[in-house]
Design a protein around this motif. Structure first.
Motif: not given
Length: 608
Positions: A545-547, A549-554, A587-589
């Protein structure tokens, strides 16, 4: 800082300063991913000629000469200890050519460049030319790991550095013995007798000391805890006895002593090598700091335009001609020949030996000897900086560099290893599955993963696996003791933080469990080999899964509460294998590699 009235530093403080700067420079270089020799050179020059804080001649006094002599003797012994003739016979044709043809040809071309370009006399040129055969095994290894070259060019460069290290030392020592005898003997007959006697005594003493130690170690005449102290005591005794017969012949004796031990096939050879490598790191850094701090501005001023032209002639003429002529009519492709031809970093061994012999030649009345040290510093600094910054892009341009991301060695073929390897491959991380049981590699082979049939600790793996292309190891067999052995054995080479193993099966008694100080970092979220493979049988699978800005680790954790995280790949390409509950920046990506239970749909965010 303890300073005398005349400005001299106390000897104890001087030794402490040299040790702190040497080791500190190497640590800082590791943190900054820079060649350590550049920082050691800068440190020595700053505390020496620039600030005048430390003057080895003033602060160390008469101890400096013997200290450097003994340190260089141990360094050359270490060089002889790396030369295993069996490995050379088994090495590729290109490696043998670079040693058998390249060493004498490189000596000749370097000597000519020193005489006609740098302007040194024939005596100084011949001695320094022999030392210049050495391409710096302590420098080339980190450069190769940083560039992650393909196996064959990496092996050519690495084996050439290892084998030519003692060969160059022997050439320089023999050349120096000839110059020494010719300068001190009264007649030619006397000179020949002195030379033959000195070389014979040094050879016999070195061979006898190496043979005697090997015999004593093999027959258990020396307990394990005393092997290293006995080794160094015999080393110093051999050096001293040979030196008493002919000055500086002790360097030849200890080099031959190391060569004999290296080919004695001792069971304790690995432990001996590991300890002497640690000692050599300290000695090399100490000698380098001492020599750099000893430099005077008037000495450095001797580096005129001829010195610059000399360095260029070595990099652009002597080295390429040596390699290209040595590899004529071999099967080595032209791209690999060009890479090896224009890659020849020199290291601290060259500076240490050149500095010692330069002083000895100057003491004999040869004024050119004083110029050897500055020329050695110039050559080392130029080649290390040049190759440190150009090897990677040059290898990529030639198509000889590995992947951008350091790969993962999965030791042990299993359904779980195959699934994990496929997930890493999906995010473009190189993977190799290794197992000594061919049947266990079937699932990996059918899954399209590269495989290696054999033991990771075997000599076949050492020569058949592109170790430089991999940065992490996961010991994941069904044998906990073997996993621990693999992780413990490979930790010094890969770094303990890059060696991992699955959780050990619980023992009925903690007295029967393996010590926690052995082995690698945990991976597998606290699950053993059998638990992970049972999860695969139950339908668990890996997802990437690639994180964003909208889909964070949380968000990912809320959506996948049962998922087990195994790795994360940062936007910069840094792969990190995770232990249970380990926190990390996301962080994102950032790409997550996790094991999810059956029935979980693939994430909406693609891995790439």
């Amino acid at each position: 800082m303890a300073v005398a009235a005349d400005g001299a530093m106390a000897p104890v403080m001087a030794f402490a300063l040299v040790g702190a700067l040497g080791v500190g420079s190497q640590w800082l270089a590791w943190r900054l991913r820079m060649p350590a020799i550049v920082l050691m050179l800068a440190a020595g020059l700053i505390i020496g000629p620039v600030l005048g804080v430390f003057d080895p001649v003033r602060d160390v006094g008469p101890l400096m000469g013997p200290m450097i002599s003994i340190a260089v003797a141990i360094i050359l012994f270490e060089g002889g200890l790396t030369l295993n003739l069996h490995s050379l016979r088994d090495a590729a044709e290109g490696v043998r050519r670079l040693v058998i043809i390249g060493a004498p040809l490189g000596w000749l071309l370097s000597t000519l460049a020193l005489h006609y370009v740098a302007g040194l006399g024939w005596s100084a040129s011949t001695v320094f030319g022999g030392i210049m055969i050495v391409t710096g095994p302590t420098v080339i290894a980190p450069l190769l790991r940083q560039a992650r070259l393909k196996r064959r060019p990496a092996q050519l460069l690495q084996w050439e550095a290892i084998v030519n290290d003692p060969v160059g030392a022997l050439a320089a020592v023999l050349a120096f013995e000839v110059v020494l005898v010719l300068q001190t003997a009264t007649t030619l007959t006397h000179a020949m007798w002195e030379l033959v006697l000195g070389v014979t005594v040094a050879t016999v003493l070195g061979a006898f000391a190496g043979w005697g130690l090997a015999r004593a170690f093999r027959r258990a005449w020396v307990p394990e805890y005393m092997k290293v102290p006995v080794l160094f005591a015999v080393l110093l005794l051999t050096f001293g006895l040979s030196d008493a017969v002919l000055h500086e012949s002790g360097l030849l004796a200890v080099t031959i002593m190391g060569l004999v031990i290296a080919n004695a096939d001792l069971p304790s050879y690995t432990e001996l090598r590991r300890f002497k490598e640690h000692a050599t790191v300290l000695l090399v850094s100490g000698v380098f700091i001492l020599l750099a701090a000893s430099m005077k501005f008037e000495t450095l001023a001797q580096l005129d335009w001829r010195a610059g032209v000399f360095v260029l002639s070595i990099i652009l003429v002597a080295r390429p001609v040596t390699v290209l002529l040595s590899l004529v009519a071999t099967k080595v492709p032209w791209r690999e020949r060009l890479l090896v031809a224009f890659t020849g970093p020199r290291g601290v061994v060259l500076v240490a030996v050149a500095g010692l012999f330069g002083e000895r030649l100057a003491a004999l009345g040869l004024e050119d000897g004083a110029r050897i040290g500055p020329l050695a510093f110039a050559l080392v600094a130029a080649t290390v900086v040049l190759h440190g910054f150009t090897l990677t892009p040059f290898a990529r341009w030639l198509g000889l560099a590995g992947g951008e991301i350091p790969g993962v060695l999965l030791v042990g073929g299993s359904r779980w290893a195959t699934a994990f390897g496929q997930a890493l491959k999906k995010v473009e991380v190189p993977v190799l599955v290794l197992d000594a049981n061919r049947a266990r590699l079937r699932s990996a082979r059918e899954g399209g993963l590269p495989i290696f049939f054999g033991d990771i600790l075997s000599e076949a793996a050492e020569h058949g696996v592109e170790i430089m292309s991999y940065g992490k190891v996961v010991a994941a067999t069904d044998n906990d003791a073997y996993n621990t052995l693999v992780a413990t054995d490979l930790a010094p080479e890969f770094g303990r933080e890059n060696v991992h193993q699955l959780k050990r099966a619980k023992q009925e008694s903690t007295r029967h469990a393996l010590p926690t100080t052995l082995g690698g970092k945990p991976i597998g979220a606290g699950r053993s080999y059998f638990e992970l493979n049972r999860m695969v049988d139950e339908g668990w699978g890996f997802r990437t899964t690639r994180l964003t800005e909208e889909f964070t680790i949380k968000d990912w954790r809320e959506k996948n509460p049962e998922a087990v995280l195994f790795a994360r790949l940062s936007p910069s390409g840094d792969l990190r294998l995770l232990a249970e509950g380990e926190e990390f920046r996301s962080p994102p990506e950032t790409v997550l590699v996790a094991m999810v239970p059956p029935g979980v749909e693939k994430p909406e965010q693609p891995a790439h």
